[in-house]
Design a protein around this motif. Structure first.
Motif, PDB file in Angstrom:
ATOM      1  N   SER A   1       0.826  -1.207   0.000  1.00 12.42           N
ATOM      2  CA  SER A   1       0.000   0.000   0.000  1.00 12.42           C
ATOM      3  C   SER A   1       0.859   1.254   0.000  1.00 12.42           C
ATOM      4  O   SER A   1       0.337   2.366  -0.128  1.00 12.42           O
ATOM      5  CB  SER A   1      -0.924   0.016   1.231  1.00 12.42           C
ATOM      6  N   ARG A   2       2.183   1.080   0.168  1.00 13.48           N
ATOM      7  CA  ARG A   2       3.112   2.211   0.186  1.00 13.48           C
ATOM      8  C   ARG A   2       3.914   2.317  -1.100  1.00 13.48           C
ATOM      9  O   ARG A   2       4.604   3.312  -1.318  1.00 13.48           O
ATOM     10  CB  ARG A   2       4.073   2.076   1.367  1.00 13.48           C
ATOM     11  N   THR A   3       3.874   1.291  -1.920  1.00 13.85           N
ATOM     12  CA  THR A   3       4.628   1.301  -3.174  1.00 13.85           C
ATOM     13  C   THR A   3       4.035   2.297  -4.156  1.00 13.85           C
ATOM     14  O   THR A   3       2.856   2.651  -4.090  1.00 13.85           O
ATOM     15  CB  THR A   3       4.612  -0.099  -3.811  1.00 13.85           C
ATOM     16  N   ASP A   4       4.857   2.740  -5.098  1.00 13.64           N
ATOM     17  CA  ASP A   4       4.382   3.617  -6.165  1.00 13.64           C
ATOM     18  C   ASP A   4       3.773   2.821  -7.310  1.00 13.64           C
ATOM     19  O   ASP A   4       2.808   3.260  -7.943  1.00 13.64           O
ATOM     20  CB  ASP A   4       5.543   4.469  -6.692  1.00 13.64           C
ATOM     21  N   ILE A   5       4.356   1.653  -7.578  1.00 12.73           N
ATOM     22  CA  ILE A   5       3.861   0.795  -8.664  1.00 12.73           C
ATOM     23  C   ILE A   5       3.895  -0.653  -8.179  1.00 12.73           C
ATOM     24  O   ILE A   5       4.893  -1.094  -7.604  1.00 12.73           O
ATOM     25  CB  ILE A   5       4.733   0.916  -9.932  1.00 12.73           C
ATOM     26  N   ASN A   6       2.815  -1.385  -8.411  1.00 10.50           N
ATOM     27  CA  ASN A   6       2.776  -2.809  -8.107  1.00 10.50           C
ATOM     28  C   ASN A   6       2.617  -3.603  -9.401  1.00 10.50           C
ATOM     29  O   ASN A   6       1.803  -3.238 -10.267  1.00 10.50           O
ATOM     30  CB  ASN A   6       1.617  -3.158  -7.171  1.00 10.50           C
ATOM     31  N   PHE A   7       3.384  -4.686  -9.504  1.00  9.69           N
ATOM     32  CA  PHE A   7       3.243  -5.640 -10.598  1.00  9.69           C
ATOM     33  C   PHE A   7       2.719  -6.945  -9.991  1.00  9.69           C
ATOM     34  O   PHE A   7       3.421  -7.602  -9.221  1.00  9.69           O
ATOM     35  CB  PHE A   7       4.591  -5.891 -11.275  1.00  9.69           C
TER      36      PHE A   7
END
Length: 296
Positions: free
Chosen positions: A206-212
């Motif tokens: 929930s803190r990442t800028d981009i999730n793959f």
């Protein structure tokens, strides 16, 4: 967050497949002539291999059957935050390596004139000055625990998050092939790690800028009896941007560049699994370039 000394963190659970992202970044660094300092998450474990086994045994005698590499007791979260903070401010800091195998032991022994063995750490050493950015890959690149907040120092956070059944399939196959673990032992590890997985791994995404997030298009409903890992061509990848405007993400361009991709939400694009590496390079290269151009 630092503009002068950017920090990029790729985080994902054991078996998540963060190596795919690491390869994409290596291509970007080479093509863009970027000199990174690479930090491996394993190097911030608190215990070496022998010490960890003993620590787990002692925890079990105290009734703690959930002691794991995922949680704060087995890691040096404070030192990781200190490194991120120091690098962001000065471009330097302290790093070390965890030795996974004989090849790595030979490399570091030759470099350090030492006699280290797999499962041990190299001594702490200074990061050489003059690097362009820090690249972290591991379990805890955006972790928070009490007063420790690693995430606040990260300029670009990337999450690698296959759906949990696929993650477990990948872990079972990897640990069996590379380490000779039985399926039963791997399941025990998964169960032991579950509280720390829920409390310290999952919240990072929930803190990442981009999730793959890779999603298989085949039945993985019982990961513990799966006979093979779903291939990239049997998968889709869901790419979610927390704030696409911040990075100037052009979804029309991405849809034209990546065949058979589509938008599922205003901040989410879905692509064929076999094009994950291509998508990463198309998306991440301009973001990295922008981080470096904005250094002050």
């Amino acid at each position: 967050m630092s503009k002068k000394h950017p920090i990029v963190a790729v985080t994902g659970s054991s078996g998540a497949g963060t190596s795919t992202v690491k390869n994409a970044f290596e291509h970007i660094f080479r093509r863009e002539h970027i000199n990174p300092v690479v930090i491996e998450g394993d190097s911030f474990h608190r215990y070496n291999r022998v010490e960890m086994k003993q620590a787990m045994k002692e925890a079990g005698t105290r009734g703690n059957n959930h002691f794991s590499h995922f949680g704060p007791e087995a890691n040096l979260f404070d030192k990781l935050e200190e490194l991120f903070k120091t690098y962001g401010e000065t471009g330097t800091g302290k790093k070390r390596y965890y030795i996974h195998n004989d090849d790595e032991a030979a490399h570091h022994n030759g470099r350090l004139s030492g006699n280290l063995k797999p499962g041990e750490f190299t001594p702490w050493e200074d990061i050489a000055s003059g690097t362009d950015l820090m690249f972290y890959e591991g379990l805890h690149g955006l972790v928070k625990d009490g007063d420790v907040d690693v995430a606040q120092h990260v300029d670009l956070g990337i999450g690698v998050v296959p759906i949990v059944n696929l993650e477990w399939i990948q872990k079972i196959f990897r640990d069996n092939a590379e380490r000779g673990y039985t399926a039963e032992a791997i399941v025990d590890t998964i169960l032991r790690r579950m509280p720390d997985y829920v409390n310290f791994i999952t919240p990072q995404f929930s803190r990442t800028d981009i999730n793959f997030q890779r999603v298989p298009m085949v039945d993985t409903s019982n990961p513990f009896i799966a006979r093979d890992i779903p291939t990239p061509d049997e998968s889709l990848v869901v790419i979610r941007f927390r704030d696409h405007k911040r990075f100037g993400v052009d979804f029309v361009y991405l849809l034209n560049m990546i065949h058979d991709s589509f938008m599922s939400r205003r901040n989410t694009i879905v692509i064929p699994g076999g094009k994950m590496g291509l998508a990463m390079e198309i998306i991440l290269a301009p973001i990295i370039r922008d981080l470096l151009e904005k250094r002050t």
